[in-house]
Motif scaffolding. Structure first.
Motif, PDB file in Angstrom:
ATOM      1  N   LEU A  13       1.071  -1.346  -0.259  1.00 41.69           N
ATOM      2  CA  LEU A  13      -0.134  -0.205  -0.211  1.00 41.69           C
ATOM      3  C   LEU A  13       0.546   0.991  -0.175  1.00 41.69           C
ATOM      4  CD1 LEU A  13      -2.709  -1.271   2.552  1.00 41.69           C
ATOM      5  CD2 LEU A  13      -3.254  -0.739   0.370  1.00 41.69           C
ATOM      6  N   PHE A  14       2.635   0.921   0.411  1.00 41.10           N
ATOM      7  CA  PHE A  14       2.939   2.209   0.392  1.00 41.10           C
ATOM      8  C   PHE A  14       3.667   2.448  -0.273  1.00 41.10           C
ATOM      9  CE2 PHE A  14       1.361   2.398   4.832  1.00 41.10           C
ATOM     10  CZ  PHE A  14       0.914   4.183   5.106  1.00 41.10           C
ATOM     11  N   GLU A  15       3.693   1.428  -1.499  1.00 39.81           N
ATOM     12  CA  GLU A  15       4.479   0.898  -2.501  1.00 39.81           C
ATOM     13  C   GLU A  15       6.325   0.795  -2.224  1.00 39.81           C
ATOM     14  OE1 GLU A  15       4.675   4.986  -5.344  1.00 39.81           O
ATOM     15  OE2 GLU A  15       2.615   4.867  -5.256  1.00 39.81           O
ATOM     16  N   ARG A  16       6.118  -0.344  -1.356  1.00 38.98           N
ATOM     17  CA  ARG A  16       6.636  -1.395  -1.452  1.00 38.98           C
ATOM     18  C   ARG A  16       8.476  -0.393  -0.245  1.00 38.98           C
ATOM     19  NH1 ARG A  16       5.146  -6.240  -2.387  1.00 38.98           N
ATOM     20  NH2 ARG A  16       3.826  -6.065  -3.796  1.00 38.98           N
ATOM     21  N   HIS A 189      -5.685   2.489  19.514  1.00 40.91           N
ATOM     22  CA  HIS A 189      -7.146   4.003  19.326  1.00 40.91           C
ATOM     23  C   HIS A 189      -6.678   4.596  18.548  1.00 40.91           C
ATOM     24  CE1 HIS A 189      -9.073   2.318  23.802  1.00 40.91           C
ATOM     25  NE2 HIS A 189      -9.956   2.117  22.265  1.00 40.91           N
ATOM     26  N   ASP A 190      -5.113   5.200  18.078  1.00 39.91           N
ATOM     27  CA  ASP A 190      -4.302   5.363  17.100  1.00 39.91           C
ATOM     28  C   ASP A 190      -4.234   5.119  16.350  1.00 39.91           C
ATOM     29  OD1 ASP A 190      -4.006   7.988  18.750  1.00 39.91           O
ATOM     30  OD2 ASP A 190      -2.633   6.894  20.287  1.00 39.91           O
ATOM     31  N   ALA A 191      -4.009   3.666  15.808  1.00 44.69           N
ATOM     32  CA  ALA A 191      -4.027   2.803  14.592  1.00 44.69           C
ATOM     33  C   ALA A 191      -5.223   3.070  14.157  1.00 44.69           C
ATOM     34  CB  ALA A 191      -3.276   1.473  15.311  1.00 44.69           C
ATOM     35  N   VAL A 192      -4.930   1.847  12.848  1.00 43.78           N
ATOM     36  CA  VAL A 192      -5.406   2.101  11.595  1.00 43.78           C
ATOM     37  C   VAL A 192      -5.615   1.252  10.739  1.00 43.78           C
ATOM     38  CG1 VAL A 192      -3.541   3.036   9.913  1.00 43.78           C
ATOM     39  CG2 VAL A 192      -6.291   3.770   9.052  1.00 43.78           C
ATOM     40  N   THR A 193      -6.972   0.282  10.351  1.00 46.53           N
ATOM     41  CA  THR A 193      -6.908  -0.394  10.258  1.00 46.53           C
ATOM     42  C   THR A 193      -6.532  -0.757   8.613  1.00 46.53           C
ATOM     43  OG1 THR A 193      -9.280  -0.865   9.398  1.00 46.53           O
ATOM     44  CG2 THR A 193      -9.253  -0.980  11.388  1.00 46.53           C
ATOM     45  N   LEU A 197      -6.404   1.233   5.554  1.00 47.33           N
ATOM     46  CA  LEU A 197      -5.780   2.072   4.366  1.00 47.33           C
ATOM     47  C   LEU A 197      -5.387   1.657   2.775  1.00 47.33           C
ATOM     48  CD1 LEU A 197      -2.169   1.003   6.750  1.00 47.33           C
ATOM     49  CD2 LEU A 197      -3.341   3.570   5.888  1.00 47.33           C
ATOM     50  N   ALA A 198      -6.718   0.061   3.124  1.00 53.13           N
ATOM     51  CA  ALA A 198      -6.368   0.360   1.816  1.00 53.13           C
ATOM     52  C   ALA A 198      -7.160   1.025   0.908  1.00 53.13           C
ATOM     53  CB  ALA A 198      -7.010  -1.464   1.764  1.00 53.13           C
ATOM     54  N   SER A 199      -8.658   1.915   1.519  1.00 53.45           N
ATOM     55  CA  SER A 199      -9.324   2.460   0.537  1.00 53.45           C
ATOM     56  C   SER A 199      -8.940   3.712   0.304  1.00 53.45           C
ATOM     57  CB  SER A 199     -11.106   2.993   1.845  1.00 53.45           C
ATOM     58  OG  SER A 199     -10.409   3.150   3.162  1.00 53.45           O
ATOM     59  N   MET A 200      -8.086   4.309   0.934  1.00 49.73           N
ATOM     60  CA  MET A 200      -7.123   5.317   0.813  1.00 49.73           C
ATOM     61  C   MET A 200      -6.659   5.380  -0.793  1.00 49.73           C
ATOM     62  SD  MET A 200      -6.463   6.367   4.941  1.00 49.73           S
ATOM     63  CE  MET A 200      -7.336   5.759   6.322  1.00 49.73           C
ATOM     64  N   ASN A 201      -5.798   6.736  -1.113  1.00 50.69           N
ATOM     65  CA  ASN A 201      -4.854   7.136  -1.520  1.00 50.69           C
ATOM     66  C   ASN A 201      -3.583   7.166  -0.804  1.00 50.69           C
ATOM     67  OD1 ASN A 201      -4.592   9.671  -0.938  1.00 50.69           O
ATOM     68  ND2 ASN A 201      -6.558  10.155  -2.405  1.00 50.69           N
ATOM     69  N   LEU A 202      -2.668   7.401  -2.053  1.00 53.62           N
ATOM     70  CA  LEU A 202      -1.029   6.791  -0.991  1.00 53.62           C
ATOM     71  C   LEU A 202      -1.030   8.844  -0.363  1.00 53.62           C
ATOM     72  CD1 LEU A 202       1.431   5.615  -0.574  1.00 53.62           C
ATOM     73  CD2 LEU A 202       2.145   7.187  -2.660  1.00 53.62           C
ATOM     74  N   ARG A 205      -2.754   8.150   3.017  1.00 54.96           N
ATOM     75  CA  ARG A 205      -1.816   6.637   4.173  1.00 54.96           C
ATOM     76  C   ARG A 205      -0.841   7.530   4.958  1.00 54.96           C
ATOM     77  NH1 ARG A 205      -2.309   3.207  -1.075  1.00 54.96           N
ATOM     78  NH2 ARG A 205      -4.495   2.274  -1.043  1.00 54.96           N
ATOM     79  N   ILE A 206      -0.364   8.480   3.773  1.00 55.60           N
ATOM     80  CA  ILE A 206       0.966   9.167   4.521  1.00 55.60           C
ATOM     81  C   ILE A 206       0.565   9.764   5.538  1.00 55.60           C
ATOM     82  CG2 ILE A 206       2.498  10.937   3.969  1.00 55.60           C
ATOM     83  CD1 ILE A 206       3.293   9.816   1.020  1.00 55.60           C
ATOM     84  N   LYS A 207      -0.790  10.759   5.449  1.00 58.29           N
ATOM     85  CA  LYS A 207      -0.991  10.936   6.527  1.00 58.29           C
ATOM     86  C   LYS A 207      -0.947  10.542   8.019  1.00 58.29           C
ATOM     87  CE  LYS A 207      -3.566  14.206   4.152  1.00 58.29           C
ATOM     88  NZ  LYS A 207      -4.985  15.214   3.501  1.00 58.29           N
ATOM     89  N   HIS A 208      -1.207   8.791   7.870  1.00 62.82           N
ATOM     90  CA  HIS A 208      -1.452   8.411   9.350  1.00 62.82           C
ATOM     91  C   HIS A 208       0.267   7.580   9.704  1.00 62.82           C
ATOM     92  CE1 HIS A 208      -5.796   8.115   9.533  1.00 62.82           C
ATOM     93  NE2 HIS A 208      -5.282   7.998   8.028  1.00 62.82           N
TER      94      HIS A 208
END
Length: 287
Positions: A13-16, A189-193, A197-202, A205-208
């Motif tokens: 998801l983060f381009e390896r 509680h500060d994590a993301v599933t 992540l898969a539903s977001m664009n890159l 995702r980087i904001k997380h």
């Protein structure tokens, strides 16, 4: 899903980028799995030593070969009256004690993980390990299931704890569900599933992605002047500031950027151990 499978999903998801996880979760467990990307992989081993917090569902009345719900039944017993005896039983597991690791674990014997011996029907003698349970509270209890909050030291096996509680009660027990909620200062509680992540664009995702030094937040920190900061980035020890901290420390430059991990020795010198290739955004800059 295994911890490595989750890691590979995040890499994709983060381009390896280079990546690693900070603490394996059993495939049937859920909850917090810290993933370190890029420079942060240099520090992925630090959270392994941190205290962990879990929510564990223990099913009483049945002991299994694996200590969890995936194993074959070994023993069953009556759970009548267990709730009355449970608080006193749990008291015996608070504090420090020796725990024998389970056969179904990733610990290695002669280069092979123990679970491979277990699957082949072989039993390997395991040395007990000193563990510490700081908190062991009942969150809920039903006819057969009890949900526990467990805060413990590294190396504590919750499936073994569940089994041993069943032994002490005399009815048998196994771990039915496990959720890790905290590692050191990192909280679920500060994590993301993965699905989120898969539903977001890159860019979303980087904001997380948190600063790399977040996994070191339990360590003390030192701020360095520009000359000292440049030296430690090149791997050279420097004289430390007058701040009275010692041992393993986080290092920052005068702009609050994260430099890496060092040891302050008995002479007050700051000796670099794991340094970033360049100063990075630090969590102290965004408090």
């Amino acid at each position: 899903m295994s911890s490595n499978a989750a890691l590979q999903c995040v890499r994709r998801l983060f381009e390896r980028p280079k990546a690693g996880h900070a603490g394996t979760l059993d495939p049937f467990a859920t909850g917090l799995l810290p993933i370190c990307l890029g420079e942060a992989t240099k520090f992925a081993g630090i959270p392994l030593a941190a205290h962990k917090t879990y929510e564990a569902v223990v099913t009483l009345g049945l002991a299994t070969s694996t200590g969890d719900s995936t194993g074959a039944a070994l023993f069953s017993g009556s759970v009548d009256g267990y709730i009355d005896r449970l608080p006193e039983t749990l008291e015996g597991f608070r504090g420090e004690f020796d725990q024998v690791p389970p056969m179904f674990s990733a610990l290695k014997h002669k280069g092979q993980p123990l679970y491979k011996y277990a699957r082949a029907g072989a039993e390997v003698e395991r040395a007990p390990r000193r563990v510490h349970i700081f908190q062991l509270d009942i969150l809920s209890a039903s006819k057969q299931d009890v949900t526990l909050l467990v805060r413990c030291s590294k190396g504590t096996y919750i499936r073994t704890l569940a089994h041993d509680i069943g032994v002490r009660l005399g009815c048998g027990g196994h771990l039915a569900a496990l959720r890790r909620t905290r590692i050191g200062t990192l909280d679920v509680h500060d994590a993301v599933t993965l699905d989120s992540l898969a539903s977001m664009n890159l860019s979303q995702r980087i904001k997380h992605v948190h600063p790399a030094d977040l996994v070191l937040a339990e360590l003390p920190w030192l701020g360095l002047d520009p000359l000292s900061a440049s030296a430690v980035l090149q791997g050279r020890p420097v004289e430390g500031p007058s701040q009275g901290v010692s041992g393993m420390v986080r290092l920052y430059d005068d702009a609050g950027r994260f430099l890496g991990l060092a040891v302050r020795d008995a002479q007050g010198r700051v000796v670099p151990k794991r340094m970033c290739s360049r100063p990075l955004l630090g969590s102290r800059q965004i408090i």
